[in-house]
Design a protein around this motif. Sequence first.
Motif: not given
Length: 432
Positions: A50-51, A75-84
């Motif tokens: 999760s962002t 697609r569910n509108g959830d903000s996701l982030t590739l781990r930095p």
Amino acid sequence: MSKKSQIKAIRGMNDILPIETPLWLAVERVCSDVFAKHNYKQIRTPLLESTHLFARSIGADTDIVSKEMYTFDDRNGDSLTLRPEGTASTVRAGIENGLFYNQQQRIWYTGPMFRHERPQKGRYRQFHQIGVECYGWSSPDIEAEVLSMLDQVFQTLGLQDTELQLNSLGDSDTRSSYRAALVDYLSDHKQSLDEDSQRRLSTNPLRILDSKNADVQLVLEGAPSILDYLSDESSESFSTLRGYLDDLGIGYTINPKLVRGLDYYNDTVFEWVNAGYGAQATVCGGGRYDSMVEQLGGQATPGFGFGMGLERLVQILQEQGADIADRAAQDAADVFIISTGSKARSQALQLQASLVAVDVRVQCHMGEGSIKNQFKKADKSGAAIALIIGDDESAAQTVSVKVLRRTAEPIAQQSVLQNEASKLVTNLLESL
């Protein structure tokens, strides 16, 4: 597919080719072995989080969150982030799975991370880290253990000319007092600061200390030192750590401008730096983050750890000509099996399986090819021993054994039953 329409890797996403992976595996093996000897256990977390996790843990005003993260809505509108980075995911996993409740944890991780920054040598948008996280200890002895462990890793790898730099950011009261003093000083020199530092003056002034701008660093020469603002407790802890390092024989320098790039640190922070690499000088870095577990919804749990970029470490080992890099470059199979005909090939495959079972590295020729051409491939492979199964050997269920290299005196080619080959080969390899 024509050259014009050829699909290439995304900018900043780097292929690690088969000729390079032996060194990567060697570095990873050294790290995992040293960590295991100190009783650290590996954790594996998802690439996607999760962002909100990173905004809360790293800090919304850091460059990572504000400029560099790969973030999108699913697609569910959830903000996701590739781990930095790896620490926030480790804390999230620890809270979610009850790893911190009345427990102490020594954990390590490895894997790809993602930051949308300018690609350059040793730094990519997908990069790989090895990291260590310790939870449940607030004392400096765990810090000394981690730094000693890193020192052992670097010594085993043969890394040269790398210096440990230390600083203390103190507790929240220390940083509050120091922040006010630093802002007061820099406000008098605001016109000499670059645009980025002027922005940070109101959002995150301590990050100005880490500026790579030479003019800003000139201004900072007269700035107050955070070490003069440490509380008695933070000062004593930092002194105790330095004493442990002195007793361990680990050299270090104090760098009052070292703040790291993440907002979650307190008290001890550190970097291992190789001065010969300019902007890419930092081999690894970390510190203490006692508030993160509580900040992400868990019970207050002290933490300490580091992250180490593998691309940069591998690059430095190669450029320094470290022994481990040379050995990895020469990595080859121990045995090359030559065979002709379907029956011989079946026996070769069985022989390969029996040798692999006793930890011998074996390359078996596949496909058609004359004995002469197969010998050329055996020599090119770098294998020490060639095993030959021709028509005569296949019928008699024997194998001819020929030593190709690694010996001062020639060893005559000999024949042995296939079911006895493993013992002969292992004895030969031990003697070469």
